[in-house]
Scaffold this active site. Sequence first.
Site, short mmCIF file in Angstrom:
data_model
loop_
_atom_site.label_atom_id
_atom_site.label_comp_id
_atom_site.label_asym_id
_atom_site.label_seq_id
_atom_site.Cartn_x
_atom_site.Cartn_y
_atom_site.Cartn_z
CE LYS A 26 9.02 -1.14 5.97
NZ LYS A 26 9.49 -1.78 4.79
NE ARG A 96 11.37 -5.54 6.69
CZ ARG A 96 11.67 -6.28 7.75
NH1 ARG A 96 12.49 -5.82 8.67
NH2 ARG A 96 11.12 -7.47 7.91
N GLY A 105 7.34 -1.21 -5.87
CA GLY A 105 8.28 -0.90 -6.94
C GLY A 105 9.67 -0.67 -6.37
CG MET A 107 15.79 -3.83 -2.81
SD MET A 107 17.24 -3.66 -1.80
CE MET A 107 16.57 -3.96 -0.17
NE ARG A 349 1.92 -0.82 5.50
CZ ARG A 349 2.51 -1.30 4.43
NH1 ARG A 349 3.43 -0.61 3.82
NH2 ARG A 349 2.17 -2.48 3.96
CG HIS A 465 -25.77 14.71 -24.03
ND1 HIS A 465 -26.34 13.46 -24.05
CD2 HIS A 465 -26.77 15.58 -23.77
CE1 HIS A 465 -27.64 13.56 -23.83
NE2 HIS A 465 -27.92 14.86 -23.66
CB SER A 774 -25.22 29.63 -11.16
OG SER A 774 -24.84 28.28 -11.00
CB CYS A 841 -24.76 24.76 -11.58
SG CYS A 841 -24.75 25.86 -12.98
CE1 TYR A 861 -26.05 27.12 -6.36
CE2 TYR A 861 -26.33 29.23 -5.26
CZ TYR A 861 -26.43 28.44 -6.40
OH TYR A 861 -26.93 28.97 -7.55
C1 PEP Z 1 -21.83 24.64 -17.40
O1 PEP Z 1 -21.52 25.06 -18.52
O2 PEP Z 1 -21.02 24.49 -16.47
C2 PEP Z 1 -23.22 24.26 -17.11
C3 PEP Z 1 -23.59 23.90 -15.89
O3 PEP Z 1 -24.08 24.22 -18.16
P1 PEP Z 1 -24.15 23.04 -19.23
O4 PEP Z 1 -23.29 21.93 -18.74
O5 PEP Z 1 -25.57 22.68 -19.35
O6 PEP Z 1 -23.60 23.71 -20.45
#
Ligand code: PEP
Length: 890
Positions: A26, A96, A105, A107, A349, A465, A774, A841, A861
């Site tokens: 401020k 202020r 939170g 004053m 702001r 899962h 990967s 991945c 990637y």
């Molecule tokens: C991992 O373990 O990061 C992976 C991509 O394989 P999964 O989740 O199928 O075990």
Amino acid sequence: MTKWVYSFGGGLNEGSAGMRNLLGGKGANLAEMASIGLPVPPGFTITTEVCSAYYDNGNAYPADLAEQVAAALHRVEKSVGLVFGDATAPLLVSVRSGARVSMPGMMDTVLNLGLNDETVEGLAASSKDERFAWDSYRRFIQMYGSVVMGVPHHRFEDLLEQAKHGLGVTDDTAIKASDWREIVKDYKDVVQKETGKPFPNDPQEQLWGAISAVFGSWMNPRAHTYRKLHDIPASWGTAVNVQAMVFGNMGDDCATGVCFTRDPSTGENIFYGEYLVNAQGEDVVAGIRTPQPMSAARATADQSPMEKVLPEAYKELMRVRDILEKHYRDMQDIEFTVQSNVLYMLQTRSGKRTAAAALKIAIDMAQEGLITQEEAIQRVPPGSLDQLLHPTLDPKAEKNLFSRGLPASPGAAAGAIVFTAEEVEDRAAKGEDVILVRIETSPEDVHGMHAARGVLTTRGGMTSHAAVVARGMGRVCVAGAGGITVDYKAQTMTVGNVTLKGGDWITLDGGTGAVYVGKVATIPPTLSGDFSTLMGWADEVRRLRVRANAETPEDAETARRFGAEGIGLSRTEHMFFGPDRIGFVRQMIMSDDPATRKKAIDALLPFQRDDFSQIFRIMSGLPVTIRLLDPPLHEFLPHGEAELEEVATALGQSVESLRARRSALSEANPMLGHRGCRLGITYPEIYAMQVRAIIEAAIAVSKETGQAIVPEIMIPLVGMKTELEVTRKAAEAEVAAVFKEQGTTLDYLIGTMIELPRAAITADQIAEVADFFSFGTNDLTQTTLGLSRDDAGSFLPYYVDHGLLPKDPFVSIDREGVGALVRMGAENGRKTKSNLKLGVCGEHGGDPDSIAFFESVGLDYVSCSPFRVPVARLAAAQAALAMKKEKASS
Ligand code: PEP
Ligand code: MG
């Protein structure tokens, strides 16, 4: 001498917007606005360093602070021609708080400070409005009494209500000056009664009381909790702003308002906000009177927009709005007061906004030339794109909270509670909206998850899962809602004394993890042209490629639509649960002689070939990584007696012998058991079949489409070079056999997941036999931290809440531990093969923070669930821009 106090306005601006750390947001912006010539009432800021010094010195101020405050106050007096505490022409001030970041939170504001039994008469005389003066005085006692002295606010409100009742009026404006005098007396009595102290009459005492209350509020429990939740260090401290009062409540040519320079919910370039004539700041939020719109265009016939009521001040405000946007190059959230038709700015702001507004404002501002394309890319938080891709709960809808779990997959969904995947499929086929509720899910539930509107589990974490599969499908999921008890037999779920039955409706908010009773209305997502414009700009600057984790044609199509540049992980085990396949899969697993196993495997070959063909077709021209079978065997074992009998009949064996085989195959710790390449090494026929299916599909689809396909075969859970050597050799032999049979060849790659610490540490050796890596950061997190993916829900939230871990490591990569292994794996791998292709991945591939880390490691990637692809594209662009900036400054 340390400078503790910085003046602004009235011709002396010692601060600027860049001094936010010292002056708070401020204070820095008040100085900045004043220095660009905007009308800011003069004042001064006591720095955040005073706050730190105050706490370091046992709640005592630096010795020379009082002197600096007095000098700055004197400057304000001179600039406005009034004197603090003077009985004839009194200066009144506001006090202020103002931390570096806006912090609820802290004053609240105290206005009209400096009023007492003498100065109130001076104000009455100088304003020629006795009523105004006494109303201001009672407001001051009320604010100061509650905010600084801790008198419950309602004590004043109750008194006021009583007084109004006694006077026979309903509106404050009907109260006369003489009545306010009486009320002031009563207010003072309340203060005395509640605090045992008289209300301070000395303006200096008032001022220091307010300053101390601001610094004191920095350590109050509400502020402490907020800081903890938002990672704000206590050492930052708050600043205090003391500013000459201007009055929006001195008559009908006065007003006060709060607005945004553009619409914060849609981003539309329309001045947006509310104001009240003849009112002080707190009246706008107090809800006693109904604030009116700013612009005539936004007003209905019965409203009085400021544009019409105070046209001069409005015109001035529009001029200020343009200056502010050009100067700050962002949408602003401003507060102003109009006193006798003259506009004063009290705050500016950067304005908070929805995801849709952030996107539109960024694109519009770049197109208006206010910001660059690169800045526009950085203005949109990648995670917020989720809000644009999924339905969300209607914020106006009424909600009845049932419980909370983890926000595992975003979006909002409502439906009837169903406890089995089979019933979900049946009811969904009849067009019903249903939510699958399970303690946890397994691959057998995938078809039900697909048919459901959303999935709720009571066990499991962010990479359980249910979470992984739901994200992949774009299904809403709340996982690990441990407060809910599910009773499959009774078909109920219970929290405390509330029990819901199968068929009752619930609503899931996958963005927050909330579970509501009943049906809460949702709003559908809308993807504007701005979305693709931003994505296009992001693609121009990012280095990291973005692929998707997908195994069904539907997911692959979604991924392509969202701009995926290939598939980075196709989990073949997810393909094994169709009703037409699972029987063969069970026979394959349960048979103990290779010949019977071969028969079952041969039956699976055409299914797999068809699966891969579909994916190759959809991803035509793009790389596709297919991972050979990975999951723990127990997921495939026949569970019930009926299933056992079915397999026994198919294999021509007794149920008893199969039961014995099942118990021989069951494991104490399946996640670290007979899975991944261990399965492929001991049951080589399975991998051989999958490799054959991949190559046959690739050859067929290449012929069909005329596009070269370079399949990437990925081996999971490799910990040692020898494991990859053996599986690679076997795979190459199978590929050679297919080439020979078909009289043709194609290019292909064989690589591995790096998802065990040993693999990362010995990546230089493994790279000798790998074409690509990967990083499977889900398993790598699980194994590095020794933290079960599926059981962490019972204590991990506690760890995060209590700061033992900064974030859930399954969501955002643990840079120091798991991240160090990723870096080591990448460096070691590239030592052996400088052109080794590197990707990730695990779920972290779609997390913006983790993506920034992968950019710094130099991966090629990231691969994430289809609905995260746009998030990853934007995050990758931001990461590339941040790296560019870092390089330029080093
Ligand atoms: C991992 O373990 O990061 C992976 C991509 O394989 P999964 O989740 O199928 O075990
Ligand atoms: Mg894994």
